[in-house]
Enzyme design. Structure first.
Site, mmCIF file in Angstrom:
data_model
loop_
_atom_site.group_PDB
_atom_site.id
_atom_site.type_symbol
_atom_site.label_atom_id
_atom_site.label_comp_id
_atom_site.label_asym_id
_atom_site.label_seq_id
_atom_site.Cartn_x
_atom_site.Cartn_y
_atom_site.Cartn_z
ATOM 1 N N PRO A 231 0.838 -1.208 0.000
ATOM 2 C CA PRO A 231 0.000 0.000 0.000
ATOM 3 C C PRO A 231 0.873 1.259 0.000
ATOM 4 C CG PRO A 231 0.029 -1.014 2.176
ATOM 5 C CD PRO A 231 0.763 -1.944 1.277
ATOM 6 N N ASP A 406 5.971 2.184 1.752
ATOM 7 C CA ASP A 406 5.092 1.040 1.988
ATOM 8 C C ASP A 406 4.477 1.207 3.376
ATOM 9 O OD1 ASP A 406 3.910 -1.398 2.471
ATOM 10 O OD2 ASP A 406 5.622 -2.602 1.825
ATOM 11 N N HIS A 407 3.145 1.421 3.421
ATOM 12 C CA HIS A 407 2.483 1.708 4.690
ATOM 13 C C HIS A 407 2.507 0.516 5.645
ATOM 14 C CE1 HIS A 407 0.364 4.372 7.217
ATOM 15 N NE2 HIS A 407 -0.244 5.068 6.262
ATOM 16 N N ARG A 408 2.863 -0.667 5.156
ATOM 17 C CA ARG A 408 2.974 -1.813 6.045
ATOM 18 C C ARG A 408 4.204 -1.711 6.938
ATOM 19 N NH1 ARG A 408 3.000 -6.526 1.704
ATOM 20 N NH2 ARG A 408 4.638 -5.110 0.960
#
Length: 434
Positions: A231, A406-408
């Site tokens: 994401p 990467d929002h993870r």
């Protein structure tokens, strides 16, 4: 006899293409000799021999693909040398004379698959010599190999021969449909103003099919996976680089006077990113399922455009190198990247990537994360803008940088903190080289 197998030349490589055999059957081979050039998913690389002996057989033809671990050549004492490659299964019968190349009008009929032996027993046919990849492509497109003229050693059919036959079939089909379209019985025939307009499909005469290189195919797959699985979020900062450009000009004058190489704005950006990641490694990470890997080393990938696509040579331990060392290394690796001469270890192990399109006049853009990394920095062009300073309107040099994360593995505040630190370094250039 020792076999030469297709090696894994990068961490993402699944197969390789034999571009050139540097050694021929019967040539003496020493350990460390370059025997072939292999196109991987990242670059053109050299394959070295691990044994001494004589090259006896070539099992994969130039232009053909082979999965990792597949035997591609055999080294022996020279007693079993053969004149050409022997890939795949042996022919069922000895092949006869090469058939004449079909004309475009005959190609569709020759390539149509058989519908069975309803009219009696068919005469025995020879099995044309062809590479496994050529046979696979021919099956997928309904091409009869007996109607294809091979350009490989001994008239062997290789990939490009089948691709040429596919192009000829498509062109002939388009020409036939344009000149001999059946008219409807109930209504008068009406000619389409544009070939293919009735179905909405473009005519094959309107485009040229260009097969993707290995680098392009793998990049397409991996970057698609990156967008689908990671994401992305984006943060942009406008950096006042007026003082940085003045500092660079002074530094280059000093370097030129001492006989050293000049540095670019991108070299200073690379160094600043390295310093920022060393001070706060929160963005120097990778997502690994149920955990985040925080890398101890700062290994920066610098994207380089090459004729076959995009490669990312890695500057290892960039935080421990001076601006001049970074400039020299990136320039040297970029040159070898364009020539396809980078080693596998120079293309792997990156922890953060920088992509710069400023030289093309692009002021701002967002890049796709290079997996397994968790962030990439997109650098645009410097533009002159009017700013208000101490109540006065002044002209300043502004550089926009965009962080894709990467929002993870990286949240918004972490990414914003990194960009703020980077902006402070670029606006105070002495801190970059301190």
């Amino acid at each position: 006899m020792p076999e030469i197998t297709m090696p894994r030349l990068s961490d993402t490589m699944e197969e390789g293409v034999i571009v050139t055999w540097r050694k021929r059957v019967g040539d003496e081979v020493r350990r460390g000799d370059v025997v072939a050039e292999i196109e991987t998913d990242k670059a053109l690389m050299e394959l070295e021999a691990y044994d001494d002996g004589v090259l006896e057989r070539l099992l994969v033809t130039e232009g053909d693909r082979a999965p990792i671990g597949t035997p591609i050549a055999i080294i022996g004492d020279g007693t079993g040398a053969t004149a050409g490659p022997e890939p795949g299964p042996k022919p069922e019968h000895e092949p006869g004379p090469e058939p004449e190349s079909p004309s475009p009008q005959e190609a569709p009929a020759a390539s149509a698959p058989a519908n069975g032996d309803r009219g009696g027993a068919a005469p025995a046919r020879t099995r044309p010599k062809a590479s496994p990849l050529a046979r696979k492509i021919a099956r997928e497109h309904g091409i009869e190999l007996a109607a294809v003229e091979g350009s490989g050693p001994g008239g062997r059919i290789i990939r490009k021969d089948v691709e040429a036959a596919i192009t000829a079939v498509n062109a002939a089909t388009a020409a036939t449909s344009a000149t001999a379209a059946p008219a409807s019985v109930a209504e008068p025939a009406v000619a389409d103003p544009v070939p293919g307009a009735a179905t909405g499909a473009p005519s094959t005469a309107d485009y040229e099919e260009v097969p993707l290189t290995t680098i392009q195919r793998v990049a397409a797959r991996r970057l698609t996976e990156s967008k689908q699985q990671a994401p992305h979020f984006y943060l942009t900062a406008a950096v006042d680089v007026t003082d940085l450009l003045a500092f660079r000009a002074t530094l280059n004058d000093t370097l030129t006077a001492s006989g050293g190489p000049k540095i670019s704005l991108n070299d200073l950006v690379v160094r600043a990113v390295a310093v920022a990641l060393r001070a706060d490694p929160s963005v120097n990470v990778s997502f690994a399922g149920d955990r985040v890997l925080r890398h101890r080393g700062v290994h920066l990938g610098v994207a380089v455009a090459v004729p076959d696509g995009l490669v990312v040579p890695v500057v290892r331990d960039a935080d421990r190198k001076s601006v001049s060392e970074i400039a020299e290394e990136t320039r040297e690796k970029a040159g070898r990247a364009r020539d396809g001469r980078l080693r596998a270890d120079e293309l792997t192990g990156g922890t953060f990537t920088i992509s710069n399109l400023g030289m093309f006049g692009i002021e701002q853009f967002a890049a796709v994360i290079n997996p397994p990394e968790a962030a990439i920095l997109a650098v645009g062009a410097v533009s002159e803008e009017l700013r208000l300073a101490d109540g006065e309107v002044v002209a300043r040099s502004i550089l926009r940088v965009t962080l894709s994360a990467d929002h993870r593995a990286v949240d918004g505040a972490t990414g914003a903190t990194f960009l703020r630190r980077l902006r402070d370094l670029l606006e105070n250039p002495l801190r970059i080289v301190a």
